[in-house]
Design an enzyme around this catalytic site. Structure first.
Site, PDB file in Angstrom:
ATOM      1  N   ASP A  26      -8.207  -5.074  -0.326  1.00 24.89           N
ATOM      2  CA  ASP A  26      -8.565  -6.389  -1.338  1.00 24.89           C
ATOM      3  C   ASP A  26      -7.991  -7.608  -1.176  1.00 24.89           C
ATOM      4  OD1 ASP A  26      -9.446  -3.909  -2.436  1.00 24.89           O
ATOM      5  OD2 ASP A  26      -7.539  -3.461  -3.526  1.00 24.89           O
ATOM      6  N   HIS A  63       0.915  -1.169  -0.406  1.00 26.90           N
ATOM      7  CA  HIS A  63      -0.111   0.014   0.459  1.00 26.90           C
ATOM      8  C   HIS A  63       1.519   1.000  -0.027  1.00 26.90           C
ATOM      9  CE1 HIS A  63      -3.265   3.140   1.264  1.00 26.90           C
ATOM     10  NE2 HIS A  63      -4.256   1.960   0.511  1.00 26.90           N
TER      11      HIS A  63
HETATM   12  N1  ACO Z   1       4.098  -7.834  -4.795  1.00 26.29           N
HETATM   13  C1  ACO Z   1       5.704  -8.213  -5.343  1.00 26.29           C
HETATM   14  N2  ACO Z   1       6.807  -6.831  -4.858  1.00 26.29           N
HETATM   15  C2  ACO Z   1       5.937  -5.443  -4.719  1.00 26.29           C
HETATM   16  C3  ACO Z   1       4.359  -5.681  -4.021  1.00 26.29           C
HETATM   17  C4  ACO Z   1       3.931  -6.663  -4.239  1.00 26.29           C
HETATM   18  N3  ACO Z   1       2.398  -6.809  -4.236  1.00 26.29           N
HETATM   19  N4  ACO Z   1       4.155  -4.222  -4.075  1.00 26.29           N
HETATM   20  C5  ACO Z   1       5.435  -3.400  -4.344  1.00 26.29           C
HETATM   21  N5  ACO Z   1       6.058  -4.588  -3.946  1.00 26.29           N
HETATM   22  C6  ACO Z   1       7.775  -4.245  -4.459  1.00 26.29           C
HETATM   23  C7  ACO Z   1       7.914  -3.307  -5.560  1.00 26.29           C
HETATM   24  O1  ACO Z   1       7.872  -4.197  -6.978  1.00 26.29           O
HETATM   25  C8  ACO Z   1       8.726  -2.068  -5.391  1.00 26.29           C
HETATM   26  O2  ACO Z   1      10.513  -3.731  -5.157  1.00 26.29           O
HETATM   27  P1  ACO Z   1      12.057  -2.571  -5.638  1.00 26.29           P
HETATM   28  O3  ACO Z   1      12.235  -1.909  -4.844  1.00 26.29           O
HETATM   29  O4  ACO Z   1      12.857  -4.040  -5.742  1.00 26.29           O
HETATM   30  O5  ACO Z   1      11.661  -2.174  -7.024  1.00 26.29           O
HETATM   31  C9  ACO Z   1       8.441  -2.166  -3.656  1.00 26.29           C
HETATM   32  O6  ACO Z   1       8.059  -3.543  -2.912  1.00 26.29           O
HETATM   33  C10 ACO Z   1       7.842  -0.868  -3.832  1.00 26.29           C
HETATM   34  O7  ACO Z   1       6.522  -0.540  -4.065  1.00 26.29           O
HETATM   35  P2  ACO Z   1       6.264   0.369  -4.958  1.00 26.29           P
HETATM   36  O8  ACO Z   1       5.141   0.191  -6.079  1.00 26.29           O
HETATM   37  O9  ACO Z   1       7.268   1.673  -4.925  1.00 26.29           O
HETATM   38  O10 ACO Z   1       5.186   0.967  -3.759  1.00 26.29           O
HETATM   39  P3  ACO Z   1       4.108   1.712  -3.992  1.00 26.29           P
HETATM   40  O11 ACO Z   1       3.710   2.598  -2.768  1.00 26.29           O
HETATM   41  O12 ACO Z   1       4.735   2.367  -4.938  1.00 26.29           O
HETATM   42  O13 ACO Z   1       2.845   0.834  -4.243  1.00 26.29           O
HETATM   43  C11 ACO Z   1       0.978  -0.360  -4.797  1.00 26.29           C
HETATM   44  C12 ACO Z   1       2.020   0.504  -4.018  1.00 26.29           C
HETATM   45  C13 ACO Z   1       0.807   0.426  -6.152  1.00 26.29           C
HETATM   46  C14 ACO Z   1      -0.742  -0.472  -3.797  1.00 26.29           C
HETATM   47  C15 ACO Z   1       1.635  -1.893  -4.671  1.00 26.29           C
HETATM   48  O14 ACO Z   1       2.004  -2.320  -3.636  1.00 26.29           O
HETATM   49  C16 ACO Z   1       1.502  -2.762  -5.960  1.00 26.29           C
HETATM   50  O15 ACO Z   1       0.883  -2.547  -6.715  1.00 26.29           O
HETATM   51  N6  ACO Z   1       0.518  -3.311  -4.994  1.00 26.29           N
HETATM   52  C17 ACO Z   1      -0.180  -5.342  -5.684  1.00 26.29           C
HETATM   53  C18 ACO Z   1      -1.535  -4.646  -6.372  1.00 26.29           C
HETATM   54  C19 ACO Z   1      -2.327  -3.889  -5.037  1.00 26.29           C
HETATM   55  O16 ACO Z   1      -2.637  -4.450  -3.933  1.00 26.29           O
HETATM   56  N7  ACO Z   1      -3.254  -2.881  -5.244  1.00 26.29           N
HETATM   57  C20 ACO Z   1      -4.694  -2.672  -4.178  1.00 26.29           C
HETATM   58  C21 ACO Z   1      -3.759  -1.267  -2.871  1.00 26.29           C
HETATM   59  S1  ACO Z   1      -5.524  -1.178  -2.234  1.00 26.29           S
HETATM   60  C22 ACO Z   1      -6.058   0.119  -2.382  1.00 26.29           C
HETATM   61  O17 ACO Z   1      -6.089   0.573  -4.171  1.00 26.29           O
HETATM   62  C23 ACO Z   1      -7.431  -0.527  -2.508  1.00 26.29           C
END
Ligand code: ACO
Length: 428
Positions: free
Chosen positions: A363, A306
């Site tokens: 979710d 998140h």
């Molecule tokens: N699975 C695997 N790796 C992940 C995940 C995940 N679900 N989420 C983040 N990471 C990793 C990224 O690859 C990144 O790794 P790195 O440091 O090696 O490059 C690190 O964790 C940080 O991730 P960011 O994308 O920079 O985090 P951000 O805060 O920008 O993104 C987000 C948050 C978009 C929710 C992301 O965690 C994601 O895509 N999760 C999966 C989709 C999801 O469940 N979305 C619902 C969110 S809740 C809502 O909107 C209601």
């Protein structure tokens, strides 16, 4: 004296005011930065940018706290109905019994949709995605209410527009569900409360009397409350930025629905269930393989991570407990729940997830509940939208009440500098 931050640049220093909210979160106010220094700030994805001052929702991502108008999400989810929460978000206070009855009564008078909107709906091919249908119907609604097309011209129309929107949203969501099933659409029944009416239109049947299951009504109220607002997330920010051009409420909410649809936002609830199903059927339930693939960046673990919560998502905690209870009460034994729990266990003990502070979000477990209640997977994000609608409206109302500026970020340009035009005959 008010606190300031000092920025030194180009041999000059600039004093930037610090503003502080009621929960003591602070920000550097850069609203005069460009005019004073020529500088802009750069913050891709707005990870560190406050875009507004708001008194609707407070969340602390480090402590896992979420409040609507000062009330904890735990209290609201266990003690309030969804309609009470809608009222709270829109008008700032919990309603008295009289206010609640009047509010719910006025919504129930507007649940029918224009028969020409039904014609718009009928042309969607069977199998078209529910979110696409919802987005289109939402913007199509504006065609039926010309008085609300320009919110500046008839501001007195706004409250009626809000009521209409809340009312017709349940009807449209239920229509979409019925179409997916190939069942006839049911017209709303004013004898039911807001949530029960939605469940009646969704799961009722033209040829039988509908008897609401209190377990399902309670579960639906809880889920909708948990999704009702989440401050300046992707879809709420979209609603606000569209609304900042003084676009009408229908258009602004349609844009919010579009933003929510994406799998990195609300669309993740559909992706989670498909991912769990994929682990069960194609990987023989091997969650470790899924976790390894996520670490190798071959897949995202949907329902994890998140932007703001870096400790735990309080909504996910409530939903996990609710999931166990609801499935037990309904007598549902879903193998996906066991896979989800194992996946959570493995991920939470893996350094990749621990170091990046990736926890289950709202979710992760919601889809398992929706499935147990009888919703097909493509409907999940529509249910999120139904829950989020009051939050979007509250954000839109607040933007207008604050008379906020049009949202218009700047950029750092990295394209060509000026170059000479080449006539088409001379181009290589
Ligand atoms: N699975 C695997 N790796 C992940 C995940 C995940 N679900 N989420 C983040 N990471 C990793 C990224 O690859 C990144 O790794 P790195 O440091 O090696 O490059 C690190 O964790 C940080 O991730 P960011 O994308 O920079 O985090 P951000 O805060 O920008 O993104 C987000 C948050 C978009 C929710 C992301 O965690 C994601 O895509 N999760 C999966 C989709 C999801 O469940 N979305 C619902 C969110 S809740 C809502 O909107 C209601």
């Amino acid at each position: 004296m008010a606190e300031t931050a000092t920025l030194s640049y180009g041999g000059k220093s600039y004093e930037l005011p610090i503003i502080t909210g009621t929960e003591n979160e602070s920000a550097i106010d850069i609203s005069k930065l460009r005019s004073d220094s020529g500088l802009i700030t750069f913050d891709e994805g707005y990870k560190n940018t406050g875009s507004t001052i708001s008194n609707i929702t407070f969340l602390d991502g480090e402590k896992g706290i979420l409040h609507y108008r000062g009330y904890t999400i735990e209290d609201l989810a266990s003690k309030a109905s969804f309609v009470e929460v809608i009222y709270l978000l829109l008008y700032g206070e919990l309603p008295t019994q009289t206010q609640l009855s009047e509010f719910e009564g006025s919504i129930s008078k507007h649940t029918l949709v224009h028969e020409n909107l039904v014609k718009v709906f009928e042309v969607f091919p069977t199998g078209s995605h529910p979110m696409g249908q919802l987005m289109t119907m939402m913007s199509a609604l504006s065609s039926f209410y010309p008085d609300s097309l320009n919110p500046n011209k008839k501001p007195e129309e706004t409250n009626l527009t809000v009521i209409r929107l809340l009312a017709k949203m349940t009807t449209m969501c239920a229509m979409i569900h019925k179409k997916g099933k190939g069942h006839p659409v049911l017209y709303p029944q004013n004898k039911y409360d807001y949530v029960t009416n939605f469940l009646y239109m969704t799961f009722g049947n033209v040829s039988e009397e509908y008897i609401a299951d209190p377990v399902i009504v309670d579960a639906m109220n809880k889920l909708l409350i948990l999704h009702a607002d989440h401050e300046q997330n992707c879809s709420a920010s979209t609603v606000r930025i569209v609304g900042s051009s003084h676009a009408n409420l229908y258009a602004s909410i349609a844009a919010g629905i579009a933003a929510l649809w994406g799998p990195r936002h609300g669309g993740a609830n559909q992706e989670v269930l498909e991912m769990l199903e994929d682990i069960r059927t194609n990987a023989g339930g091997d969650v470790k393989r899924a976790v390894a693939e996520a670490k190798d960046k071959k897949r995202l673990l949907f329902g994890f991570g998140h932007r703001v919560y870096k400790n735990f998502d309080p909504r996910a905690k409530i939903i996990k407990v609710a999931c166990d209870n609801i499935l037990a009460k309904l007598g549902v034994n879903d193998p996906l729940l066991a896979i989800a729990k194992e996946l959570e266990e493995v991920a939470l003990n893996d350094p990749y997830f621990v170091e990046r502070k990736l926890y289950p979000n709202v979710d992760f477990y919601s889809g398992i509940i929706y499935k147990a209640l009888g919703f097909p997977t493509p409907m999940f994000t529509v249910l999120f939208a139904l829950g989020r609608l009051p939050g979007w409206i509250a954000q839109w109302k607040e933007l207008r009440e604050r008379n906020e500026n049009i949202g218009r970020p700047r950029q750092i340009y990295t394209g060509y500098t000026q170059r000479a035009f080449t006539n088409i005959a001379d181009r290589k």
